[in-house]
Scaffold this active site. Structure first.
Site, mmCIF file in Angstrom:
data_model
loop_
_atom_site.group_PDB
_atom_site.id
_atom_site.type_symbol
_atom_site.label_atom_id
_atom_site.label_comp_id
_atom_site.label_asym_id
_atom_site.label_seq_id
_atom_site.Cartn_x
_atom_site.Cartn_y
_atom_site.Cartn_z
ATOM 1 N N GLU A 164 -5.380 -8.370 -1.254
ATOM 2 C CA GLU A 164 -6.070 -8.195 0.033
ATOM 3 C C GLU A 164 -7.529 -7.874 -0.236
ATOM 4 O OE1 GLU A 164 -4.641 -5.583 3.115
ATOM 5 O OE2 GLU A 164 -2.555 -5.976 2.583
ATOM 6 N N GLU A 205 0.835 -1.213 0.000
ATOM 7 C CA GLU A 205 0.000 0.000 0.000
ATOM 8 C C GLU A 205 0.867 1.259 0.000
ATOM 9 O OE1 GLU A 205 -2.794 -0.542 3.270
ATOM 10 O OE2 GLU A 205 -4.088 -1.741 1.986
HETATM 11 C C1 BG6 Z 1 -4.527 -3.047 4.787
HETATM 12 C C2 BG6 Z 1 -3.156 -3.453 5.262
HETATM 13 O O1 BG6 Z 1 -4.600 -1.670 4.770
HETATM 14 O O2 BG6 Z 1 -5.634 -3.414 5.529
HETATM 15 C C3 BG6 Z 1 -3.139 -4.606 6.254
HETATM 16 O O3 BG6 Z 1 -2.285 -3.741 4.200
HETATM 17 C C4 BG6 Z 1 -4.306 -4.458 7.193
HETATM 18 O O4 BG6 Z 1 -1.897 -4.623 6.884
HETATM 19 C C5 BG6 Z 1 -5.589 -4.532 6.394
HETATM 20 O O5 BG6 Z 1 -4.313 -5.369 8.235
HETATM 21 C C6 BG6 Z 1 -6.858 -4.508 7.221
HETATM 22 O O6 BG6 Z 1 -6.864 -3.409 8.063
HETATM 23 P P1 BG6 Z 1 -7.050 -3.557 9.626
HETATM 24 O O7 BG6 Z 1 -6.800 -2.213 10.138
HETATM 25 O O8 BG6 Z 1 -8.444 -4.019 9.809
HETATM 26 O O9 BG6 Z 1 -6.059 -4.560 10.074
#
Ligand code: BG6
Length: 478
Positions: free
Chosen positions: A376, A175
């Protein structure tokens, strides 16, 4: 056309959120080890050193460091074709400044990759996922210093050369566009400006932050160039947090906000990494914000030549933008925005929008014409472990089902060139934004609470078998 037959189905994690073992095998402390636990309503604290009374969840995380064999076996049981993971820079170079790598750090990942291979799982490796050696934060204010480019390059070269033949896919910075936000100061760029403590309200210097982001973009391009030389088989991609927004109304001013927002957040870094130069709109953005970047001729040449082989993205939710200051607000991954009356929200207030994924994939395809992989996507939710060891998570299945359906439409009906999908947090891990374990994403439950207490035993959730079936049928049965 349906999904290609070697479509990379799998899951994703990051070293600092899953490994634990923060001082084992010669690992040096990383910036993530100095982030305290928070909640949805109370922010994490960025502490320069360990402070009594605070919990540091990334230090123990899900203890993958000691459970990796069992975890990879579970991934194998689900039929994973790929596992996106990251390497902790400070396991390889504990302070970031050593000239020789830490052999125990390399050995740990050798073992992990061998285990993955034994289960027929392809690693997709992020070189930097929200962590850098703490020493570099303290000494250089992270990426604010140009010196860090060479230190990162040494780390990246070491890794790519060492794991040649074991790893085919690399992502440079997780990101990377998080650096366009004040929130990205510490987590993404290793910048801890004087006075910073509250993770959500960091002291921001826009000049320093954009210069640091420039250094990261140069380091990413250098990695692509060096990586191709070291291992001609390696494919090196970028990683962009795609956070689409819609104009809240058809007021032309909302439309201009929307265009601005996409450029500043979604495209600014991606344009550099995919097209090899800063886009024309960057100039006016810099001028309006009093940003004067130091960009050398050599930097420009590196950026021009070091473009990525494929585009990778995270996608969770969408928001709206408007010039109306009274519009109701919603939260989201890294960034909030105006509330969309057509969407529902998760328990953490993120608006759920599967169609937005289809829209986004089409936007990326038409802009860059590169192979795309979703690395993701997922739902953070509270899960209940029943007395018999079962976990019923229909909400997670519903979220993933709807997003996979949308991505299928993007491929089958629209012709998007998508080669994989690794859902986020396949095994429960520490939340990046809040530091909670309670915000769970996984198909696999890890018995550990927000204070790092628990047996660390693994349990299969209902979604485990559901995803196994999805993979087995190559996305035909959702
Ligand atoms: C993304 C990141 O922004 O979102 C991850 O690359 C992160 O590292 C994921 O865990 C989910 O966000 P969160 O804050 O719910 O863990």
């Amino acid at each position: 056309m349906p999904f290609c037959k070697d479509f990379l189905w799998g899951g994703a994690t990051a070293a600092n959120q899953i490994e634990g073992g923060w001082q084992e095998g010669g690992k040096g402390p990383s910036e993530a080890d100095m982030l305290s636990a928070g909640t949805h309503t109370s922010p994490r604290q960025i502490t320069p050193d360990t402070e009594p009374g605070l919990t540091y969840p990334n230090r123990t995380a899900s203890d993958f460091y000691h459970h990796y064999k069992e975890d990879i076996a579970l991934m194998g049981e689900m039929g994973f074709k790929a596992y996106r993971m990251s390497i902790a820079w400070s396991r390889i170079f504990p302070t970031g400044e050593e000239t020789e790598p830490n052999p125990a750090g390399l050995q740990f990942y050798d073992d992990v990759f061998d285990e993955l291979k034994a289960h027929g799982i392809e690693p997709i490796v992020t070189l930097s996922h929200y962590e850098m050696p703490l020493h570099l934060v303290n000494k250089y204010n992270g990426w604010a210093s140009r010196e860090v480019i060479a230190l990162f390059e040494r780390y990246a070269r070491t890794v790519i050369a060492h794991f040649k033949g074991k790893v085919r896919y690399y992502l440079t910075f997780n990101e990377i566009n998080c650096g366009t936000l004040p929130l990205g100061n510490y987590m993404s760029l290793g910048i801890r400006n004087k006075g910073t403590r509250d993770f959500l309200h960091q002291v921001d210097d826009v000049q320093v932050r954009y210069q640091a982001l420039h250094h990261q973009l140069v380091a990413s391009a250098r990695t692509v160039l060096a990586g191709h030389k070291l291992d001609p088989e390696a494919k090196i991609g970028n990683m962009i947090a795609m956070m689409p927004v819609y104009p809240l109304t058809c007021n032309p001013k909302d439309m201009l906000e929307f265009q601005q927002n996409w450029r500043q957040f979604n495209w600014y870094c991606a344009d550099v990494q995919c097209r090899g130069a800063y886009p024309y709109y960057a100039q006016s953005f810099w001028e309006k914000n009093g940003i004067h970047l130091e960009i050398t001729d050599e930097d420009r040449e590196t950026l021009r030549r070091g473009t990525v082989d494929f585009f990778s993205l995270s996608y969770y939710q969408t928001n709206c933008v408007t010039v109306d200051p009274n519009a109701a607000q919603a939260s989201g991954n890294l960034l909030g925005g105006a509330k969309n009356p057509y969407l529902e929200s998760s328990q953490w207030g993120w608006q759920v929008d599967p169609d937005g994924l289809r829209y986004t994939l089409n936007e990326i395809e038409s802009r860059y014409d590169l192979p795309i992989i979703i690395v993701e996507n997922g739902l953070g939710a509270r899960d209940a472990l029943e007395a018999d060891g079962s976990i019923h998570d229909p909400y997670r299945i519903d979220y993933l089902q709807r997003h996979i359906r949308a991505m299928k439409q993007a491929v089958e009906e629209d012709g998007v060139d998508l080669f994989g999908y690794t859902m986020w947090g396949c095994i429960d891990l520490v939340s990046a934004s809040t530091g909670e374990m309670a915000k769970r994403y996984g198909f696999i439950y890890v018995d550990c609470d927000d204070q790092g207490h628990g047996s660390f035993k693994r349990y299969k959730k209902d979604s485990f078998d559901w995803y196994r079936k999805v993979i087995e049928t190559n996305g035909e049965e959702l």
